[in-house]
Design a protein around this motif. Sequence first.
Motif, PDB file in Angstrom:
ATOM      1  N   ARG A 117     -31.749  23.948  -3.180  1.00 50.88           N
ATOM      2  CA  ARG A 117     -30.578  23.070  -3.091  1.00 50.88           C
ATOM      3  C   ARG A 117     -30.995  21.603  -3.066  1.00 50.88           C
ATOM      4  O   ARG A 117     -30.301  20.735  -3.614  1.00 50.88           O
ATOM      5  CB  ARG A 117     -29.756  23.442  -1.862  1.00 50.88           C
ATOM      6  CG  ARG A 117     -29.068  24.785  -2.010  1.00 50.88           C
ATOM      7  CD  ARG A 117     -28.528  25.337  -0.730  1.00 50.88           C
ATOM      8  NE  ARG A 117     -27.262  24.735  -0.334  1.00 50.88           N
ATOM      9  CZ  ARG A 117     -26.469  25.227   0.612  1.00 50.88           C
ATOM     10  NH1 ARG A 117     -26.807  26.338   1.245  1.00 50.88           N
ATOM     11  NH2 ARG A 117     -25.345  24.636   0.915  1.00 50.88           N
ATOM     12  N   TRP A 121     -27.150  29.603 -10.280  1.00 49.70           N
ATOM     13  CA  TRP A 121     -26.058  28.798  -9.743  1.00 49.70           C
ATOM     14  C   TRP A 121     -24.706  29.191 -10.334  1.00 49.70           C
ATOM     15  O   TRP A 121     -23.819  28.354 -10.455  1.00 49.70           O
ATOM     16  CB  TRP A 121     -26.325  27.314  -9.980  1.00 49.70           C
ATOM     17  CG  TRP A 121     -27.536  26.786  -9.291  1.00 49.70           C
ATOM     18  CD1 TRP A 121     -28.662  26.289  -9.866  1.00 49.70           C
ATOM     19  CD2 TRP A 121     -27.758  26.703  -7.876  1.00 49.70           C
ATOM     20  NE1 TRP A 121     -29.564  25.906  -8.916  1.00 49.70           N
ATOM     21  CE2 TRP A 121     -29.035  26.149  -7.672  1.00 49.70           C
ATOM     22  CE3 TRP A 121     -26.995  27.054  -6.759  1.00 49.70           C
ATOM     23  CZ2 TRP A 121     -29.572  25.930  -6.420  1.00 49.70           C
ATOM     24  CZ3 TRP A 121     -27.527  26.841  -5.498  1.00 49.70           C
ATOM     25  CH2 TRP A 121     -28.791  26.284  -5.333  1.00 49.70           C
ATOM     26  N   GLU A 179     -21.492  32.420 -10.551  1.00 46.67           N
ATOM     27  CA  GLU A 179     -20.854  33.440  -9.713  1.00 46.67           C
ATOM     28  C   GLU A 179     -21.681  34.723  -9.707  1.00 46.67           C
ATOM     29  O   GLU A 179     -21.790  35.399  -8.689  1.00 46.67           O
ATOM     30  CB  GLU A 179     -19.436  33.728 -10.221  1.00 46.67           C
ATOM     31  CG  GLU A 179     -18.587  34.526  -9.255  1.00 46.67           C
ATOM     32  CD  GLU A 179     -18.269  33.766  -7.970  1.00 46.67           C
ATOM     33  OE1 GLU A 179     -18.187  34.411  -6.909  1.00 46.67           O
ATOM     34  OE2 GLU A 179     -18.122  32.525  -8.025  1.00 46.67           O
ATOM     35  N   ARG A 194     -24.481  35.151  -7.134  1.00 45.30           N
ATOM     36  CA  ARG A 194     -24.186  35.524  -5.748  1.00 45.30           C
ATOM     37  C   ARG A 194     -24.717  36.913  -5.409  1.00 45.30           C
ATOM     38  O   ARG A 194     -24.838  37.266  -4.236  1.00 45.30           O
ATOM     39  CB  ARG A 194     -22.677  35.476  -5.507  1.00 45.30           C
ATOM     40  CG  ARG A 194     -22.087  34.069  -5.576  1.00 45.30           C
ATOM     41  CD  ARG A 194     -22.565  33.246  -4.380  1.00 45.30           C
ATOM     42  NE  ARG A 194     -22.130  31.868  -4.448  1.00 45.30           N
ATOM     43  CZ  ARG A 194     -20.954  31.434  -4.032  1.00 45.30           C
ATOM     44  NH1 ARG A 194     -20.070  32.286  -3.530  1.00 45.30           N
ATOM     45  NH2 ARG A 194     -20.646  30.161  -4.108  1.00 45.30           N
ATOM     46  N   ARG A 215     -16.550  34.037  -0.165  1.00 48.22           N
ATOM     47  CA  ARG A 215     -16.950  32.823  -0.874  1.00 48.22           C
ATOM     48  C   ARG A 215     -17.523  31.786   0.098  1.00 48.22           C
ATOM     49  O   ARG A 215     -18.498  31.094  -0.217  1.00 48.22           O
ATOM     50  CB  ARG A 215     -15.756  32.234  -1.630  1.00 48.22           C
ATOM     51  CG  ARG A 215     -16.126  31.056  -2.519  1.00 48.22           C
ATOM     52  CD  ARG A 215     -14.911  30.605  -3.306  1.00 48.22           C
ATOM     53  NE  ARG A 215     -14.452  31.645  -4.199  1.00 48.22           N
ATOM     54  CZ  ARG A 215     -14.998  31.888  -5.392  1.00 48.22           C
ATOM     55  NH1 ARG A 215     -16.037  31.175  -5.803  1.00 48.22           N
ATOM     56  NH2 ARG A 215     -14.518  32.836  -6.159  1.00 48.22           N
ATOM     57  N   ASP A 267     -21.210  30.340  -0.148  1.00 47.86           N
ATOM     58  CA  ASP A 267     -21.480  28.893  -0.264  1.00 47.86           C
ATOM     59  C   ASP A 267     -22.443  28.431   0.820  1.00 47.86           C
ATOM     60  O   ASP A 267     -23.310  27.585   0.580  1.00 47.86           O
ATOM     61  CB  ASP A 267     -20.172  28.102  -0.162  1.00 47.86           C
ATOM     62  CG  ASP A 267     -19.291  28.285  -1.395  1.00 47.86           C
ATOM     63  OD1 ASP A 267     -19.810  28.780  -2.410  1.00 47.86           O
ATOM     64  OD2 ASP A 267     -18.098  27.942  -1.315  1.00 47.86           O
ATOM     65  N   TRP A 268     -22.275  28.970   2.036  1.00 48.38           N
ATOM     66  CA  TRP A 268     -23.119  28.548   3.152  1.00 48.38           C
ATOM     67  C   TRP A 268     -24.554  29.029   2.981  1.00 48.38           C
ATOM     68  O   TRP A 268     -25.498  28.279   3.226  1.00 48.38           O
ATOM     69  CB  TRP A 268     -22.542  29.084   4.461  1.00 48.38           C
ATOM     70  CG  TRP A 268     -23.336  28.688   5.659  1.00 48.38           C
ATOM     71  CD1 TRP A 268     -23.480  27.447   6.184  1.00 48.38           C
ATOM     72  CD2 TRP A 268     -24.134  29.553   6.481  1.00 48.38           C
ATOM     73  NE1 TRP A 268     -24.307  27.478   7.291  1.00 48.38           N
ATOM     74  CE2 TRP A 268     -24.718  28.759   7.497  1.00 48.38           C
ATOM     75  CE3 TRP A 268     -24.382  30.922   6.463  1.00 48.38           C
ATOM     76  CZ2 TRP A 268     -25.559  29.299   8.469  1.00 48.38           C
ATOM     77  CZ3 TRP A 268     -25.220  31.468   7.436  1.00 48.38           C
ATOM     78  CH2 TRP A 268     -25.794  30.650   8.427  1.00 48.38           C
ATOM     79  N   GLY A 275     -25.316  28.224  -1.459  1.00 47.75           N
ATOM     80  CA  GLY A 275     -24.902  26.995  -2.119  1.00 47.75           C
ATOM     81  C   GLY A 275     -23.763  27.250  -3.091  1.00 47.75           C
ATOM     82  O   GLY A 275     -23.575  28.362  -3.581  1.00 47.75           O
ATOM     83  N   LYS A 276     -22.997  26.206  -3.388  1.00 45.69           N
ATOM     84  CA  LYS A 276     -21.872  26.341  -4.306  1.00 45.69           C
ATOM     85  C   LYS A 276     -22.366  26.534  -5.733  1.00 45.69           C
ATOM     86  O   LYS A 276     -23.420  26.046  -6.120  1.00 45.69           O
ATOM     87  CB  LYS A 276     -20.974  25.102  -4.232  1.00 45.69           C
ATOM     88  CG  LYS A 276     -20.208  24.969  -2.922  1.00 45.69           C
ATOM     89  CD  LYS A 276     -19.240  23.799  -2.973  1.00 45.69           C
ATOM     90  CE  LYS A 276     -18.421  23.725  -1.694  1.00 45.69           C
ATOM     91  NZ  LYS A 276     -17.425  22.626  -1.725  1.00 45.69           N
ATOM     92  N   THR A 277     -21.572  27.266  -6.511  1.00 40.73           N
ATOM     93  CA  THR A 277     -21.914  27.472  -7.909  1.00 40.73           C
ATOM     94  C   THR A 277     -21.658  26.197  -8.696  1.00 40.73           C
ATOM     95  O   THR A 277     -20.977  25.267  -8.244  1.00 40.73           O
ATOM     96  CB  THR A 277     -21.083  28.616  -8.509  1.00 40.73           C
ATOM     97  OG1 THR A 277     -19.686  28.245  -8.496  1.00 40.73           O
ATOM     98  CG2 THR A 277     -21.261  29.888  -7.701  1.00 40.73           C
ATOM     99  N   GLU A 316     -17.958  25.637  -9.190  1.00 46.75           N
ATOM    100  CA  GLU A 316     -17.290  25.120  -7.990  1.00 46.75           C
ATOM    101  C   GLU A 316     -17.552  23.630  -7.814  1.00 46.75           C
ATOM    102  O   GLU A 316     -16.640  22.865  -7.456  1.00 46.75           O
ATOM    103  CB  GLU A 316     -17.763  25.888  -6.752  1.00 46.75           C
ATOM    104  CG  GLU A 316     -17.231  27.300  -6.662  1.00 46.75           C
ATOM    105  CD  GLU A 316     -17.790  28.040  -5.471  1.00 46.75           C
ATOM    106  OE1 GLU A 316     -17.037  28.798  -4.850  1.00 46.75           O
ATOM    107  OE2 GLU A 316     -18.987  27.852  -5.154  1.00 46.75           O
TER     108      GLU A 316
END
Length: 261
Positions: free
Chosen positions: A36, A112, A114, A117, A234, A238-239, A242-244, A247
């Motif tokens: 990140r 990075w 969806e 995930r 989600r 994210d936590w 990290g966000k895609t 996003e």
Amino acid sequence: MGDWLQRNIVEPGKLPLLLALTALVLTFLITRVITRLIRAGKGPFGNISSAGGVHIHHVVPGVVLTVAGGFGAVASGRHGFGANAFAVVFGIGAGLVLDEFALILHLDDVYWTEAGRKSVEAVVLTAALVGLLLVGFSPFGVNDMSQDELQDRGSVLSTVVVNFLFSLAVLSKGKAQMAVFSVFIPFLGLVGLVRLARPDSPWARRFYRRRPRARARALLRAYRHDRRWIGPRRAVGDWLGGKTTAELARSAESAESAERK
């Protein structure tokens, strides 16, 4: 230190498993922090490339460490400093590999996205299963059997076969995570067996084909379940991971729209 942990914290023979789990979780968390930072252009870190400009994913050293730690652990046995050291090496390698599980699954750099995930889900699932082993759960409910039952091979075999079939049935209903956990907690297999299948599962295609009411109920329940849990899942994703990219793009567009107003 290792002997003290063995005597006071964990059961005999389980210290390497605890060390491997700890190394896996810490490696995953540290790797996600570093990636990140690289993504944000902060810190001294950067991507690793070969002389030919090929980006080397961290799954590559992860595979090397996993192989080295696995063979080293087998060669050193379950006790002693060697077993503990190789368990740490194996855990570090497994953390690096599972952090890019989605890349291996899709054969594409989806880190990075969806689809990426799935790597976070794989790490969480692996950590949970190893945790169950540490606290004393055995696959297919064998831990619930008495000593007399354990000595009876027929009882052990029948218990394993029945619980395995339960897990397989739950998997055919499209509930993969429940099926995996039911290997260690057979009661979950019973729960999954009596509940409706996911509408896109092999079970639904086979048994709900001529049952429109059951198919409609399965669709409605799946919709409600997904709508209820998509937000928390989600947020956790994210936590941890990290966000895609999508996003982040949506967040940037929302910020620009707000500034224009």
